[in-house]
Design a protein around this motif. Structure first.
Motif, short mmCIF file in Angstrom:
data_model
loop_
_atom_site.label_atom_id
_atom_site.label_comp_id
_atom_site.label_asym_id
_atom_site.label_seq_id
_atom_site.Cartn_x
_atom_site.Cartn_y
_atom_site.Cartn_z
N LEU A 166 0.93 -1.14 0.10
CA LEU A 166 0.01 0.06 0.07
C LEU A 166 0.81 1.35 -0.01
O LEU A 166 1.60 1.43 0.74
CB LEU A 166 -0.86 0.07 1.33
CG LEU A 166 -2.15 -1.01 1.34
CD1 LEU A 166 -2.82 -0.65 2.58
CD2 LEU A 166 -2.88 -0.83 -0.02
N PHE A 216 -3.67 -7.83 6.01
CA PHE A 216 -2.98 -6.36 6.09
C PHE A 216 -1.69 -6.86 6.94
O PHE A 216 -1.90 -7.18 8.26
CB PHE A 216 -3.61 -5.34 6.58
CG PHE A 216 -4.85 -4.76 5.94
CD1 PHE A 216 -4.72 -3.42 5.30
CD2 PHE A 216 -5.90 -5.54 5.59
CE1 PHE A 216 -5.56 -2.94 4.40
CE2 PHE A 216 -6.90 -5.02 4.45
CZ PHE A 216 -6.81 -3.77 4.12
N CYS A 224 -4.25 -1.27 -5.97
CA CYS A 224 -4.69 0.05 -5.09
C CYS A 224 -5.06 1.37 -5.77
O CYS A 224 -4.12 1.55 -6.50
CB CYS A 224 -3.79 0.36 -4.04
SG CYS A 224 -3.93 1.93 -2.91
N LEU A 235 -9.20 -0.03 -2.08
CA LEU A 235 -8.62 -1.27 -2.55
C LEU A 235 -9.67 -2.14 -3.37
O LEU A 235 -10.61 -2.56 -3.06
CB LEU A 235 -8.37 -2.26 -1.32
CG LEU A 235 -7.65 -3.60 -1.56
CD1 LEU A 235 -6.02 -3.41 -2.08
CD2 LEU A 235 -7.63 -4.57 -0.33
N LEU A 285 -10.03 1.72 2.19
CA LEU A 285 -8.82 1.52 3.07
C LEU A 285 -8.81 2.23 4.44
O LEU A 285 -8.28 1.81 5.17
CB LEU A 285 -7.56 1.96 2.12
CG LEU A 285 -7.37 0.95 0.92
CD1 LEU A 285 -6.39 1.63 -0.06
CD2 LEU A 285 -6.82 -0.36 1.58
N GLU A 315 -10.68 0.32 6.89
CA GLU A 315 -9.99 -0.81 7.15
C GLU A 315 -8.73 -0.65 7.98
O GLU A 315 -8.33 -1.31 9.06
CB GLU A 315 -9.92 -1.86 6.23
CG GLU A 315 -11.02 -2.33 5.30
CD GLU A 315 -11.98 -3.08 6.15
OE1 GLU A 315 -11.53 -3.85 7.01
OE2 GLU A 315 -13.13 -2.81 5.93
#
Length: 203
Positions: free
Chosen positions: A125, A142, A165, A172, A186, A189
């Protein structure tokens, strides 16, 4: 323009490419792997157009994807045994090629004595130190590269086969086996894992 590199010149055998990455530092190197039985990683000098060497895959698995972390000069390779190998691509003064060295292996938490999940895809990311991983158990992980641990897990109804991304929107994008694209926020999350807002908010 389009430049073709003949895989037969690289390996002297028929090769179906499964994973491909590019190291754009001092030595411009194409890093690839295919369907060879030895499960090797190949290095190809892009400028000199010649094969450099073959390297045994650290976890000895069939490689499905590879990416380069340009900030740390790492190569991340993964395959069908639930392991992600992290390679150091650093070079020293005088080195004629990159000098790959395996420094760490990350194990998928779904691994058991009788089962090894297949990792379908992984991405890094932007703006973070986080790697996102999806496997054939319909999970998205993650992984914090700094803390060396999984900080958040998403369980889906559909198997995720590929990741991308959309940085400008903080999304995402997840491609599924059922031919759908799932959009995940994102910031939402990352907040569940205790991270601050990373991506700008857009309507």
């Amino acid at each position: 323009s389009i430049k073709c590199i003949n895989a037969l010149k690289l390996t002297k055998e028929e090769l179906k490419f499964n994973a491909l990455a590019f190291q754009a530092g001092k030595h411009h190197t194409i890093i690839f792997s295919g369907n060879n039985n030895n499960k090797e990683i190949n290095l190809w000098d892009y400028d000199k157009e010649k094969h450099i060497e073959k390297i045994e895959n650290g976890s000895n698995s069939f490689i499905t994807c590879m990416i380069v972390d340009y900030k740390k000069n790492y190569l991340l390779s993964t395959g069908n045994d639930g392991a992600i190998d992290i390679w150091d691509l650093a070079t020293k003064p005088g080195d004629k090629t990159i000098n790959m060295k395996l420094i760490r292996t990350i194990k998928d938490p779904d691994i058991t004595n009788n089962y090894k999940p297949r990792i379908n895809d992984l991405i890094l990311l932007p703006r973070t130190n986080i790697m996102v991983i999806c496997n054939n158990n319909k999970k998205i992980y993650f992984y914090d590269m700094g803390r060396k641990e999984i900080t958040h897990t998403i369980k889906r109804e559909n198997e995720i086969t590929c990741l991308s991304c959309l940085e400008s929107y903080g999304k995402l994008l997840c491609g599924t086996k059922q031919k759908m694209i799932i959009e995940i926020n994102l910031n939402d999350e990352l907040a569940k894992a205790g991270y601050r807002q990373v991506f700008d908010k857009y309507p």
